[in-house]
Design a protein around this motif. Sequence first.
Motif, PDB file in Angstrom:
ATOM      1  N   ARG A  57     -63.866  38.823  22.251  1.00 63.85           N
ATOM      2  CA  ARG A  57     -63.520  39.115  23.646  1.00 63.85           C
ATOM      3  C   ARG A  57     -62.463  40.213  23.735  1.00 63.85           C
ATOM      4  O   ARG A  57     -62.582  41.146  24.534  1.00 63.85           O
ATOM      5  CB  ARG A  57     -63.038  37.845  24.343  1.00 63.85           C
ATOM      6  CG  ARG A  57     -64.162  36.893  24.695  1.00 63.85           C
ATOM      7  CD  ARG A  57     -63.682  35.741  25.563  1.00 63.85           C
ATOM      8  NE  ARG A  57     -62.621  34.961  24.930  1.00 63.85           N
ATOM      9  CZ  ARG A  57     -62.814  33.977  24.062  1.00 63.85           C
ATOM     10  NH1 ARG A  57     -64.036  33.641  23.727  1.00 63.85           N
ATOM     11  NH2 ARG A  57     -61.796  33.333  23.543  1.00 63.85           N
ATOM     12  N   ALA A  58     -61.426  40.132  22.910  1.00 67.13           N
ATOM     13  CA  ALA A  58     -60.348  41.128  22.945  1.00 67.13           C
ATOM     14  C   ALA A  58     -60.871  42.509  22.555  1.00 67.13           C
ATOM     15  O   ALA A  58     -60.502  43.519  23.169  1.00 67.13           O
ATOM     16  CB  ALA A  58     -59.214  40.703  22.012  1.00 67.13           C
ATOM     17  N   GLY A  59     -61.703  42.565  21.549  1.00 68.07           N
ATOM     18  CA  GLY A  59     -62.260  43.842  21.104  1.00 68.07           C
ATOM     19  C   GLY A  59     -63.126  44.490  22.169  1.00 68.07           C
ATOM     20  O   GLY A  59     -63.018  45.691  22.434  1.00 68.07           O
ATOM     21  N   HIS A  60     -63.979  43.708  22.797  1.00 71.08           N
ATOM     22  CA  HIS A  60     -64.866  44.267  23.818  1.00 71.08           C
ATOM     23  C   HIS A  60     -64.113  44.605  25.105  1.00 71.08           C
ATOM     24  O   HIS A  60     -64.459  45.570  25.792  1.00 71.08           O
ATOM     25  CB  HIS A  60     -66.052  43.336  24.072  1.00 71.08           C
ATOM     26  CG  HIS A  60     -67.055  43.431  22.976  1.00 71.08           C
ATOM     27  ND1 HIS A  60     -66.944  42.704  21.804  1.00 71.08           N
ATOM     28  CD2 HIS A  60     -68.149  44.210  22.828  1.00 71.08           C
ATOM     29  CE1 HIS A  60     -67.938  43.032  21.002  1.00 71.08           C
ATOM     30  NE2 HIS A  60     -68.690  43.946  21.601  1.00 71.08           N
ATOM     31  N   ARG A  61     -63.074  43.843  25.421  1.00 70.48           N
ATOM     32  CA  ARG A  61     -62.228  44.206  26.572  1.00 70.48           C
ATOM     33  C   ARG A  61     -61.531  45.531  26.304  1.00 70.48           C
ATOM     34  O   ARG A  61     -61.438  46.391  27.180  1.00 70.48           O
ATOM     35  CB  ARG A  61     -61.188  43.111  26.833  1.00 70.48           C
ATOM     36  CG  ARG A  61     -61.536  42.210  27.979  1.00 70.48           C
ATOM     37  CD  ARG A  61     -60.366  41.351  28.418  1.00 70.48           C
ATOM     38  NE  ARG A  61     -59.683  40.657  27.349  1.00 70.48           N
ATOM     39  CZ  ARG A  61     -60.035  39.483  26.852  1.00 70.48           C
ATOM     40  NH1 ARG A  61     -61.074  38.849  27.341  1.00 70.48           N
ATOM     41  NH2 ARG A  61     -59.359  38.929  25.883  1.00 70.48           N
ATOM     42  N   ALA A  62     -61.037  45.716  25.072  1.00 72.41           N
ATOM     43  CA  ALA A  62     -60.344  46.963  24.719  1.00 72.41           C
ATOM     44  C   ALA A  62     -61.296  48.156  24.726  1.00 72.41           C
ATOM     45  O   ALA A  62     -60.881  49.285  25.020  1.00 72.41           O
ATOM     46  CB  ALA A  62     -59.683  46.824  23.348  1.00 72.41           C
TER      47      ALA A  62
END
Length: 127
Positions: A57-62
């Motif tokens: 989730r954090a990677g795709h949000r970034a």
Amino acid sequence: MADATPPGIAAAIAVAVLLAGVAWSFLMLGRVALTGGRNHTVGFRLPSVMRSDAAWRAGHRAAARPLLVGAWAVTVLALLSLAASPATVPYVVVVVATVGALLVQVLWATVAAHRGARRVSPGSARG
């Protein structure tokens, strides 16, 4: 050597739509990956991003912002290529720049996804 003829407007439109479509497709796939959860089909499948659901989730949000900025940049350049289509050399230069912007979009989003995923501590969520 004979002068190269410029592309017809139909060909220029097709190239512009194709390039912009690819850029926006990358953005949509990134959003699908974010909402769909960790998988092996769609999304950034880097080791850092695949580490856990939280890292995914954090990677795709970034990666969302680089994908959006890149999609707009490619769209603007694709439209500019239509204006340049009556002349061969300017048209080719703008199309090459558009393809370059597409590559930058993907590389920038990949780096952002990796960095975003690395900010998640390993024990912060189920893996």
